[in-house]
Design a protein around this motif. Structure first.
Motif, PDB file in Angstrom:
ATOM      1  N   LEU A 106       0.824  -1.205   0.000  1.00  0.00           N
ATOM      2  CA  LEU A 106       0.000   0.000   0.000  1.00  0.00           C
ATOM      3  C   LEU A 106       0.864   1.263   0.000  1.00  0.00           C
ATOM      4  O   LEU A 106       0.560   2.260  -0.654  1.00  0.00           O
ATOM      5  CB  LEU A 106      -0.912   0.025   1.233  1.00  0.00           C
ATOM      6  CG  LEU A 106      -2.276  -0.666   1.113  1.00  0.00           C
ATOM      7  CD1 LEU A 106      -3.000  -0.615   2.451  1.00  0.00           C
ATOM      8  CD2 LEU A 106      -3.129  -0.018   0.037  1.00  0.00           C
ATOM      9  N   LEU A 107       1.972   1.208   0.724  1.00  0.00           N
ATOM     10  CA  LEU A 107       2.858   2.366   0.836  1.00  0.00           C
ATOM     11  C   LEU A 107       3.695   2.591  -0.419  1.00  0.00           C
ATOM     12  O   LEU A 107       3.960   3.732  -0.802  1.00  0.00           O
ATOM     13  CB  LEU A 107       3.798   2.191   2.039  1.00  0.00           C
ATOM     14  CG  LEU A 107       3.163   2.258   3.430  1.00  0.00           C
ATOM     15  CD1 LEU A 107       4.183   1.877   4.496  1.00  0.00           C
ATOM     16  CD2 LEU A 107       2.612   3.659   3.700  1.00  0.00           C
ATOM     17  N   LEU A 108       4.101   1.478  -1.092  1.00  0.00           N
ATOM     18  CA  LEU A 108       5.111   1.591  -2.145  1.00  0.00           C
ATOM     19  C   LEU A 108       4.632   1.274  -3.554  1.00  0.00           C
ATOM     20  O   LEU A 108       5.367   1.522  -4.509  1.00  0.00           O
ATOM     21  CB  LEU A 108       6.300   0.672  -1.817  1.00  0.00           C
ATOM     22  CG  LEU A 108       7.034   0.934  -0.498  1.00  0.00           C
ATOM     23  CD1 LEU A 108       8.143  -0.102  -0.314  1.00  0.00           C
ATOM     24  CD2 LEU A 108       7.618   2.339  -0.465  1.00  0.00           C
ATOM     25  N   SER A 109       3.435   0.691  -3.702  1.00  0.00           N
ATOM     26  CA  SER A 109       3.028   0.216  -5.030  1.00  0.00           C
ATOM     27  C   SER A 109       2.579   1.334  -5.967  1.00  0.00           C
ATOM     28  O   SER A 109       2.468   1.118  -7.170  1.00  0.00           O
ATOM     29  CB  SER A 109       1.902  -0.822  -4.898  1.00  0.00           C
ATOM     30  OG  SER A 109       0.753  -0.227  -4.334  1.00  0.00           O
ATOM     31  N   SER A 110       2.280   2.517  -5.442  1.00  0.00           N
ATOM     32  CA  SER A 110       1.895   3.634  -6.313  1.00  0.00           C
ATOM     33  C   SER A 110       2.611   4.892  -5.852  1.00  0.00           C
ATOM     34  O   SER A 110       2.843   5.097  -4.657  1.00  0.00           O
ATOM     35  CB  SER A 110       0.373   3.843  -6.285  1.00  0.00           C
ATOM     36  OG  SER A 110      -0.080   4.151  -4.983  1.00  0.00           O
ATOM     37  N   GLY A 111       2.982   5.722  -6.824  1.00  0.00           N
ATOM     38  CA  GLY A 111       3.676   6.959  -6.495  1.00  0.00           C
ATOM     39  C   GLY A 111       5.183   6.812  -6.383  1.00  0.00           C
ATOM     40  O   GLY A 111       5.882   7.787  -6.088  1.00  0.00           O
ATOM     41  N   PHE A 112       5.720   5.607  -6.601  1.00  0.00           N
ATOM     42  CA  PHE A 112       7.164   5.368  -6.530  1.00  0.00           C
ATOM     43  C   PHE A 112       7.653   4.754  -7.842  1.00  0.00           C
ATOM     44  O   PHE A 112       6.921   4.019  -8.502  1.00  0.00           O
ATOM     45  CB  PHE A 112       7.514   4.438  -5.361  1.00  0.00           C
ATOM     46  CG  PHE A 112       7.333   5.067  -4.006  1.00  0.00           C
ATOM     47  CD1 PHE A 112       8.389   5.719  -3.382  1.00  0.00           C
ATOM     48  CD2 PHE A 112       6.110   5.007  -3.354  1.00  0.00           C
ATOM     49  CE1 PHE A 112       8.229   6.306  -2.136  1.00  0.00           C
ATOM     50  CE2 PHE A 112       5.939   5.589  -2.103  1.00  0.00           C
ATOM     51  CZ  PHE A 112       7.002   6.243  -1.490  1.00  0.00           C
ATOM     52  N   ASP A 113       8.903   5.052  -8.185  1.00  0.00           N
ATOM     53  CA  ASP A 113       9.516   4.543  -9.409  1.00  0.00           C
ATOM     54  C   ASP A 113       9.578   3.012  -9.354  1.00  0.00           C
ATOM     55  O   ASP A 113      10.223   2.429  -8.481  1.00  0.00           O
ATOM     56  CB  ASP A 113      10.932   5.132  -9.549  1.00  0.00           C
ATOM     57  CG  ASP A 113      11.538   4.845 -10.916  1.00  0.00           C
ATOM     58  OD1 ASP A 113      11.369   3.718 -11.419  1.00  0.00           O
ATOM     59  OD2 ASP A 113      12.199   5.739 -11.469  1.00  0.00           O
TER      60      ASP A 113
END
Length: 392
Positions: free
Chosen positions: A63-70
């Motif tokens: 949830l924290l890293l799957s969207s908005g990160f390269d």
């Protein structure tokens, strides 16, 4: 080659590295138990602890890293941690340290799988989703046919540490491929947590999650002890077990491809078909005897039904939450690994309290529960469709 296929194959290569690390331990558990002077069920903590970390932390980290990160940076970071883990493990550290370094990469494994699948799917057409997802998850079957049996074979010739050398090489190759081929600055749109978490209220998704959990528990109650089970019940040496793992994987590549094709026609029927193996295989294992040719036939049937389980679980869960691809995938991975933990623990409990010959019965029990979940969801969705027709 189209860009979407390139991304899918890079994701597949990373999956091979991940699966080699997670499941490569299965073929060498008897040797590890002997080296550290512990029982086989305690050695299996190296598998179950890995799975438990994924189950407990996977959805939250995803949830924290799957969207908005390269995506490229996430995949590189994950594979690097896998590489670090295998390098340390190859030096045969104290068992407590081996356990810790085995658990470290597990924190990011679901993020890698969700990211690799979403990157592949995002670059293709809607009609290609299952095919592209099948390529990425095909890394599971390919690892079973190449690196996992090869690592087991080397350990039979030299030492159990040889298995970790293979894992290290595979992770290093995956790291280079991701660095060279994956596009940089591939940053998916940031999604709100609420929009993703709401799928947890959907009854179809809950039943799909339960199916995944019980199905994986069914398979791994026996598969986690593959080497020890064949050694004790079929009197096979480690070299022969490695050949059986190879055969298991070869059949799995075909059945994984077949499952990908079948999923495009009917997800529910495909899942139910391969799930039937969780009932068929235990019966065959219990009553087939120890003749080598019969054992080969059993391994072929076992590998055929087992191999697509992760692909089927992901497709089945995503079909109930098509707008939350990454989160649904992470939950599929997490609950699948919770199933690995439960299946391994159940098999270990039976071994310590009874005999290894009885572990297939646990698989049948969990398999029946998984089939019930599929039937329940089908009945529920038919009822919903009837209500919609009436409302119209």
């Amino acid at each position: 080659m189209k860009l979407n296929k390139q991304i899918a194959y890079v994701g597949c290569l990373g999956m091979i590295g991940i699966i080699t690390t997670e499941f490569g331990i299965i073929g060498i558990l008897p040797q590890i138990a002997l080296y550290y002077k512990i029982t086989i069920d305690k050695a299996a903590y190296l598998l179950s602890a890995f799975a438990l970390v994924i189950a407990c932390t996977g959805p939250f980290i995803t949830l924290l890293l799957s969207s908005g990160f390269d995506r490229k940076k996430i995949m590189l970071t994950t594979i690097f941690i896998f590489l670090f883990s295998t390098v340390v493990s190859a030096f045969s550290p104290p068992f407590w340290l081996l356990m810790i370094v085995r658990m470290l990469p597990a924190f990011l494994q679901p993020v890698y799988i969700a990211t690799a699948i979403s990157a592949a799917v995002a670059s293709g057409k809607k009609s290609e989703e299952n095919q592209l997802m099948g390529i990425v998850l095909g890394g599971i079957a390919l690892a079973m046919v190449t690196t996992v049996p090869f690592a087991t074979y080397l350990s039979s010739l030299f030492s159990w540490q040889s298995s970790f050398y293979v894992q290290t090489i595979v992770s290093a190759v995956a790291l280079i491929a991701i660095f060279k081929i994956m596009p940089s600055r591939d940053v998916p749109e940031k999604k709100s947590y609420g929009s993703q978490i709401k799928i947890l209220k959907d009854s179809s998704f809950i039943l799909s999650t339960a199916m995944n959990f019980f199905m994986i528990a069914s398979w791994f109650s026996t598969y986690s002890y593959f080497a020890d089970y064949l050694g004790r019940t079929r009197k096979l040496d480690m070299a022969t077990v490695s050949y059986m793992l190879l055969l298991f994987g070869v059949v799995g590549v075909f059945s994984n491809w077949l499952s990908g094709k079948m999923l495009t026609k009917s997800i529910t029927k495909t899942v139910a078909f391969f799930l039937s193996g969780t009932v068929i295989i235990p019966l065959i294992l219990m009553y087939s005897g120890d003749n080598i040719w019969i054992t080969i036939i059993v391994i072929i049937i076992w590998g055929f039904f087992y191999a697509p389980c992760f692909l089927n679980a992901s497709a089945y869960m995503i079909s109930a939450a098509p707008k939350s691809l990454e989160f649904a995938n992470s939950l599929a991975t997490s609950f699948g690994n919770l199933g690995v933990f439960l299946g391994t623990a159940a098999g270990g409990w039976i071994i310590s309290h009874s005999t290894i010959n009885n572990i297939p019965w646990a698989g049948m029990f969990f398999g029946f529960l998984a089939l019930i979940m599929v039937a329940w969801r089908s009945i529920l969705e038919k009822s919903k469709r009837k209500l919609m027709i009436i409302d119209l």
